[in-house]
Each structure stands twice: as C-alpha cells, then as structure tokens.
Motif scaffolding. Structure first.
Motif, PDB file in Angstrom:
ATOM      1  N   ALA A 191       0.836  -1.206   0.000  1.00 40.47           N
ATOM      2  CA  ALA A 191       0.000   0.000   0.000  1.00 40.47           C
ATOM      3  C   ALA A 191       0.870   1.255   0.000  1.00 40.47           C
ATOM      4  CB  ALA A 191      -0.942  -0.009   1.197  1.00 40.47           C
ATOM      5  N   ASP A 192       1.902   1.283   0.828  1.00 38.63           N
ATOM      6  CA  ASP A 192       2.788   2.446   0.861  1.00 38.63           C
ATOM      7  C   ASP A 192       3.628   2.556  -0.410  1.00 38.63           C
ATOM      8  OD1 ASP A 192       1.957   3.684   3.181  1.00 38.63           O
ATOM      9  OD2 ASP A 192       3.506   2.773   4.434  1.00 38.63           O
ATOM     10  N   LEU A 193       4.015   1.440  -0.982  1.00 34.72           N
ATOM     11  CA  LEU A 193       4.768   1.481  -2.233  1.00 34.72           C
ATOM     12  C   LEU A 193       3.887   1.946  -3.385  1.00 34.72           C
ATOM     13  CD1 LEU A 193       6.913  -1.691  -1.659  1.00 34.72           C
ATOM     14  CD2 LEU A 193       7.758   0.666  -1.805  1.00 34.72           C
ATOM     15  N   ASP A 194       2.601   1.603  -3.355  1.00 39.28           N
ATOM     16  CA  ASP A 194       1.669   2.141  -4.347  1.00 39.28           C
ATOM     17  C   ASP A 194       1.639   3.665  -4.249  1.00 39.28           C
ATOM     18  OD1 ASP A 194       0.962  -0.431  -5.203  1.00 39.28           O
ATOM     19  OD2 ASP A 194      -0.921  -0.460  -4.075  1.00 39.28           O
ATOM     20  N   ARG A 195       1.594   4.181  -3.031  1.00 37.19           N
ATOM     21  CA  ARG A 195       1.593   5.634  -2.821  1.00 37.19           C
ATOM     22  C   ARG A 195       2.915   6.251  -3.277  1.00 37.19           C
ATOM     23  NH1 ARG A 195      -0.621   3.538   2.244  1.00 37.19           N
ATOM     24  NH2 ARG A 195      -2.873   3.866   2.189  1.00 37.19           N
ATOM     25  N   THR A 196       4.009   5.543  -3.027  1.00 36.96           N
ATOM     26  CA  THR A 196       5.325   6.024  -3.457  1.00 36.96           C
ATOM     27  C   THR A 196       5.358   6.196  -4.968  1.00 36.96           C
ATOM     28  OG1 THR A 196       6.410   4.897  -1.611  1.00 36.96           O
ATOM     29  CG2 THR A 196       7.801   5.492  -3.482  1.00 36.96           C
ATOM     30  N   VAL A 197       4.905   5.174  -5.674  1.00 35.52           N
ATOM     31  CA  VAL A 197       4.930   5.187  -7.135  1.00 35.52           C
ATOM     32  C   VAL A 197       4.009   6.277  -7.690  1.00 35.52           C
ATOM     33  CG1 VAL A 197       4.264   3.817  -9.159  1.00 35.52           C
ATOM     34  CG2 VAL A 197       5.672   2.795  -7.368  1.00 35.52           C
ATOM     35  N   ARG A 198       2.859   6.469  -7.064  1.00 37.85           N
ATOM     36  CA  ARG A 198       1.951   7.534  -7.525  1.00 37.85           C
ATOM     37  C   ARG A 198       2.588   8.918  -7.359  1.00 37.85           C
ATOM     38  NH1 ARG A 198      -2.179   4.434  -5.283  1.00 37.85           N
ATOM     39  NH2 ARG A 198      -2.248   5.673  -3.374  1.00 37.85           N
ATOM     40  N   ARG A 199       3.325   9.112  -6.276  1.00 36.38           N
ATOM     41  CA  ARG A 199       3.907  10.430  -6.002  1.00 36.38           C
ATOM     42  C   ARG A 199       5.255  10.648  -6.701  1.00 36.38           C
ATOM     43  NH1 ARG A 199       0.418   9.313  -2.341  1.00 36.38           N
ATOM     44  NH2 ARG A 199      -0.720  10.944  -1.263  1.00 36.38           N
ATOM     45  N   ALA A 200       5.944   9.576  -7.026  1.00 39.14           N
ATOM     46  CA  ALA A 200       7.259   9.690  -7.679  1.00 39.14           C
ATOM     47  C   ALA A 200       7.373   8.643  -8.788  1.00 39.14           C
ATOM     48  CB  ALA A 200       8.369   9.522  -6.645  1.00 39.14           C
ATOM     49  N   PRO A 201       6.615   8.807  -9.862  1.00 40.02           N
ATOM     50  CA  PRO A 201       6.586   7.781 -10.911  1.00 40.02           C
ATOM     51  C   PRO A 201       7.892   7.622 -11.691  1.00 40.02           C
ATOM     52  CG  PRO A 201       5.317   9.706 -11.574  1.00 40.02           C
ATOM     53  CD  PRO A 201       5.713   9.921 -10.147  1.00 40.02           C
ATOM     54  N   LYS A 202       8.826   8.547 -11.509  1.00 39.72           N
ATOM     55  CA  LYS A 202      10.104   8.436 -12.220  1.00 39.72           C
ATOM     56  C   LYS A 202      11.232   7.974 -11.305  1.00 39.72           C
ATOM     57  CE  LYS A 202       8.794  11.655 -15.751  1.00 39.72           C
ATOM     58  NZ  LYS A 202       9.132  12.794 -16.568  1.00 39.72           N
ATOM     59  N   ASP A 203      10.883   7.526 -10.114  1.00 36.29           N
ATOM     60  CA  ASP A 203      11.862   7.020  -9.148  1.00 36.29           C
ATOM     61  C   ASP A 203      11.796   5.496  -9.152  1.00 36.29           C
ATOM     62  OD1 ASP A 203      13.391   6.267  -6.942  1.00 36.29           O
ATOM     63  OD2 ASP A 203      12.594   7.845  -5.651  1.00 36.29           O
ATOM     64  N   ALA A 204      12.882   4.865  -9.533  1.00 33.49           N
ATOM     65  CA  ALA A 204      12.927   3.403  -9.682  1.00 33.49           C
ATOM     66  C   ALA A 204      12.720   2.665  -8.368  1.00 33.49           C
ATOM     67  CB  ALA A 204      14.255   2.980 -10.302  1.00 33.49           C
ATOM     68  N   ARG A 205      13.074   3.292  -7.250  1.00 32.50           N
ATOM     69  CA  ARG A 205      13.053   2.579  -5.974  1.00 32.50           C
ATOM     70  C   ARG A 205      11.666   2.028  -5.623  1.00 32.50           C
ATOM     71  NH1 ARG A 205      15.119   6.887  -1.966  1.00 32.50           N
ATOM     72  NH2 ARG A 205      13.583   8.039  -3.187  1.00 32.50           N
ATOM     73  N   GLY A 206      10.623   2.788  -5.826  1.00 32.30           N
ATOM     74  CA  GLY A 206       9.274   2.318  -5.500  1.00 32.30           C
ATOM     75  C   GLY A 206       8.894   1.083  -6.297  1.00 32.30           C
ATOM     76  N   TYR A 207       9.190   1.124  -7.587  1.00 28.55           N
ATOM     77  CA  TYR A 207       8.894  -0.026  -8.447  1.00 28.55           C
ATOM     78  C   TYR A 207       9.727  -1.238  -8.048  1.00 28.55           C
ATOM     79  CZ  TYR A 207       6.596   3.363 -11.499  1.00 28.55           C
ATOM     80  OH  TYR A 207       5.771   4.344 -12.001  1.00 28.55           O
ATOM     81  N   TYR A 208      11.000  -0.998  -7.759  1.00 24.62           N
ATOM     82  CA  TYR A 208      11.886  -2.108  -7.396  1.00 24.62           C
ATOM     83  C   TYR A 208      11.391  -2.821  -6.143  1.00 24.62           C
ATOM     84  CZ  TYR A 208      15.719  -4.695  -5.424  1.00 24.62           C
ATOM     85  OH  TYR A 208      16.457  -5.699  -4.857  1.00 24.62           O
ATOM     86  N   TYR A 209      11.175  -2.067  -5.072  1.00 21.76           N
ATOM     87  CA  TYR A 209      10.753  -2.707  -3.823  1.00 21.76           C
ATOM     88  C   TYR A 209       9.368  -3.333  -3.957  1.00 21.76           C
ATOM     89  CZ  TYR A 209      14.811  -0.840  -1.443  1.00 21.76           C
ATOM     90  OH  TYR A 209      16.101  -0.558  -1.059  1.00 21.76           O
ATOM     91  N   ARG A 210       8.474  -2.675  -4.702  1.00 20.68           N
ATOM     92  CA  ARG A 210       7.152  -3.262  -4.891  1.00 20.68           C
ATOM     93  C   ARG A 210       7.255  -4.560  -5.680  1.00 20.68           C
ATOM     94  NH1 ARG A 210       2.351   0.250  -7.508  1.00 20.68           N
ATOM     95  NH2 ARG A 210       3.550  -0.207  -9.398  1.00 20.68           N
ATOM     96  N   SER A 211       8.160  -4.628  -6.667  1.00 22.89           N
ATOM     97  CA  SER A 211       8.324  -5.868  -7.431  1.00 22.89           C
ATOM     98  C   SER A 211       8.794  -7.001  -6.531  1.00 22.89           C
ATOM     99  CB  SER A 211       9.290  -5.672  -8.602  1.00 22.89           C
ATOM    100  OG  SER A 211      10.636  -5.625  -8.170  1.00 22.89           O
ATOM    101  N   GLU A 212       9.678  -6.699  -5.590  1.00 24.30           N
ATOM    102  CA  GLU A 212      10.173  -7.715  -4.664  1.00 24.30           C
ATOM    103  C   GLU A 212       9.041  -8.282  -3.801  1.00 24.30           C
ATOM    104  OE1 GLU A 212      13.594  -8.805  -4.130  1.00 24.30           O
ATOM    105  OE2 GLU A 212      13.649  -7.975  -6.154  1.00 24.30           O
TER     106      GLU A 212
END
Length: 128
Positions: free
Chosen positions: A80-101
């Motif tokens: 849930a928090d990583l979804d929020r991260t990606v919505r707020r920073a869609p060009k930051d790889a970190r949110g996608y990376y950790y969410r993929s894990e």
C-alpha cells in the motif's frame, strides 16, 4: 533506510528539509526516522514516518515507511505504501523495485515482472 553505509551525511543531504513549508518539515521527519531505524528503534521510526505523512504526503516518507513495514513482515501494508510512493514519484525506480520484490514474494508474478522492468528502465535512465 535501506542504505548499508548508513551515512548520516548522505541522509541529511537527501532529507535535510531543503524544501519550503510542509514538505521541508516532512523531509526533516523522514531524516529523523531513518536515524531512529538505524539505531534499532523501529517503533519510534514508524511513528515519526506516520507524522511525516500527516505533515506532507511525500514519496520518501511512504517509501521508508514501506521498508519498515517489510522489515516487520507487513507485506500488505508495504505494498500500500509502495503504491503511494509510485503515484507520487513515478520516475523514481526505488518504488517499483521494492514493490516488485514484495509482489513476487506474494506470488503476483505478472505485476512483479512489470514493476521490475519499469525499475530497470528508470534506473538505466538515471544519471550516474
């Protein structure tokens, strides 16, 4: 939070409150939370990140809160928090990376692969 060097100088540079207003106050709280987590006080760090999100919903607050939730085994809360991260920073790889894990661990393979590919594409585009 997930920095093996645990460099306080790097943390201060990243979250030193340089942004004006509420965002700056939230960044300062994130820096405090990261320091608390490095000192082994995850409860205080989580409470501080909750305050940061209340002050201003910045992506770094959600990302670091997700990492703490992962450490505690709260995969659903982390996603849930990583979804929020990606919505707020869609060009930051970190949110996608950790969410993929996390998604991979939860058996959500297609979403995990898509996030991993997005993270790789963004990281390849980032300046070194």
């Amino acid at each position: 939070m997930d920095d093996p060097r645990r460099s306080l100088a790097a943390c201060s540079a990243a979250f030193g409150g340089s942004a004006p207003g509420a965002a700056g106050r939230a960044q300062a709280l994130v820096a405090d939370a990261v320091t608390q987590a490095w000192q082994g006080n995850d409860d205080a760090a989580l409470a501080t990140l909750d305050r940061a999100v209340d002050v201003a919903p910045i992506s770094d607050a959600f990302l670091n809160r997700a990492l703490l939730k992962l450490r505690r085994g709260d995969d659903a809360g982390a996603v849930a928090d990583l979804d929020r991260t990606v919505r707020r920073a869609p060009k930051d790889a970190r949110g996608y990376y950790y969410r993929s894990e996390v998604l991979s661990r939860l058996g959500k393979t297609a979403r995990a692969k898509a996030d991993a590919a997005r993270a790789a594409a963004l990281d390849a585009d980032s300046p070194r």
